[in-house]
Design an enzyme around this catalytic site. Structure first.
Site: not given
Ligand code: PBG
Length: 334
Positions: A128, A138, A204, A214, A226, A257, A322
Site C-alpha cells: 500500500c 493509499c 476490506k 494508523r 478512505r 478484513k 497481533y
Molecule cells: C494499509 C493497511 C491498513 C491496515 C492494513 N493495511 C490501514 C488502512 O487501511 O487504513 C489496517 C490493519 C490494522 O488495523 O491492524 N492500507
C-alpha cells in the site's frame, strides 16, 4: 404451580452426553486452533533504535530492522509460519516514492528477514502507499484531491516488483484500487516473478477498527477518509463481488478484513470459494481486548483464544493477528 399429573418424559436426545468430559469434547470439536494458521503483523520502522512501543497496541512495537530479525526468530520458534511486513518510513512525499525504493524500509526488512530465516518463515509484504504518502491516502491524488485509481496501479506495480526483488514470498495488496490484483500479477510475471502468489485484501471495509494501526504506521489520512475506495460496512453482497473479481484477476489467496464485525462476510466467502481464505484480526480488535484485560475486566487468555477460534469457525484458514505470539505460547502450554 404445576397442575399436570402426567409424568415427565425424559429427553431422548441429550446434547450434554457429548460434553461430559474434556476428552469427549475434544473428540467432537469441529474447529482447531493451531499456531500454524497464524500470521503475525510487524512494523519495520526507520529512525528507531531497537523497538518503540505502540501505546494503543500494548505488547506491539515499531522495530528497527536488526530488532526485527530477533522478533522473526521468535515467531518461527513458536511455530507461527508467516509474518506480514509493514514499513514505516521517515520521509514521505506526494506519490509515496519510499514504497518502491530498492533500499526502502520495507524492502530492507524483507531482505533481512529472508536472509535470517530462509524458508522457515513466509514473508508477506503488505502493499500500500498510505505509509509513504505525505497526505496519508493509499494512492496518488488527482488535481481535485481524489485518489487516482489508474495512476496508483502503476505505482503499485513498482512496489510489487521491488518487494519481490527484496525476497517477499507473498505480495498482499491492501489499497482497494480497482484492478490492483491484475496490475500486480502482470508486473510480477513480466519481471520473472510468476511464482510469487498474491494475497488479496479482497473484502476490506472502511473501518474504525484500523485506528491504532494508523498510529502504529503513521498512515492517518491528512484530509477526508478512505470511504471512496474501501467498502461500506453495511454491504454484505458486495463483498462477494469483490472476492470474485480478485480471483478472476489472479489472486491466489483471499482475505476479509476486519474479522470480528465481519464474520458473516467471512462465512459467506468460505461457502463461495475453495481457495485459501484468511481474515485480518485488526488493530482495534486487539486494542479493545488489551484495554479490558488491563482493567481486569476480562480473562484475557480465554477471550483471545475464543476470538481466534471464532474466526476459524467462521471459515478462515489463516488468521492475521497481533495475538499470534501470545496465543502460540498459550496453545503450547495446553
Ligand atoms: C494499509 C493497511 C491498513 C491496515 C492494513 N493495511 C490501514 C488502512 O487501511 O487504513 C489496517 C490493519 C490494522 O488495523 O491492524 N492500507
Amino acid at each position: 404451580m404445576i397442575t399436570t399429573t402426567s409424568p415427565l418424559k425424559p429427553p431422548l436426545r441429550r446434547a450434554r452426553r457429548l460434553r461430559r468430559t474434556q476428552a469427549l469434547r475434544g473428540l467432537v470439536r469441529e474447529t482447531s486452533l493451531d499456531p500454524r494458521s497464524f500470521v503475525y503483523p510487524v512494523f519495520a520502522a526507520e529512525g528507531v533504535q531497537g523497538s518503540r512501543p505502540i501505546p494503543s497496541m500494548p505488547g506491539q512495537a515499531q522495530h528497527a530492522v536488526a530488532e526485527l530479525k530477533r522478533v522473526a526468530a521468535e515467531v518461527a520458534g513458536l511455530g507461527v509460519p508467516g509474518i506480514l511486513v509493514f514499513g514505516v518510513p521517515e520521509a514521505k512525499d506526494a506519490v509515496g516514492t519510499g514504497g518502491w525504493a530498492r533500499d526502502g524500509i520495507a524492502q530492507r526488512a524483507i531482505r533481512a528477514l529472508k536472509d535470517a530465516q530462509g524458508e522457515a518463515l513466509t514473508v508477506v509484504a503488505d502493499l500500500c502507499l498510505c505509509e509513504y504518502t505525505d497526505h496519508g491516502h493509499c494512492g496518488l491524488l488527482t488535481a481535485t484531491g481524489e485518489v487516482d485509481n489508474d495512476r496508483t496501479l502503476e505505482a503499485y506495480q513498482r512496489v510489487a516488483v521491488s518487494q519481490a526483488e527484496a525476497g517477499a514470498d507473498v505480495i498482499a495488496p491492501s489499497g482497494m484500487m480497482d484492478g490492483q490484483v491484475a496490475a500486480i500479477r502482470a508486473a510480477l510475471d513480466e519481471s520473472g516473478f510468476s511464482g510469487i502468489p498474491i494475497l488479496a485484501y479482497a473484502a476490506k471495509y472502511a473501518s474504525g477498527f484500523y485506528g491504532p494501526f494508523r498510529e502504529a504506521a503513521g498512515s492517518t489520512p491528512q484530509f477526508g477518509d478512505r470511504r471512496a475506495y474501501q467498502m461500506d460496512p453495511a454491504n454484505r453482497r458486495e463483498a462477494m463481488v469483490e472476492l470474485d473479481r480478485d480471483l478472476e484477476e489472479g489472486a491466489d489467496l483471499l482475505m476479509v478484513k476486519p474479522a470480528l464485525a465481519y464474520l458473516d462476510v467471512l462465512a459467506d466467502a468460505r461457502a463461495r470459494h475453495q481457495v485459501p481464505l484468511g481474515a485480518y484480526n485488526v488493530s482495534a480488535e486487539y486494542a479493545m481486548v488489551k484495554a479490558a484485560a488491563e482493567r481486569g475486566w476480562i480473562d484475557e487468555r480465554r477471550i483471545v483464544l475464543e476470538i481466534l477460534t471464532s474466526i476459524r469457525r467462521a471459515g478462515a484458514d489463516f488468521v492475521i493477528t497481533y495475538h499470534a505470539l501470545e496465543a502460540a505460547r498459550w496453545l503450547s502450554e495446553g
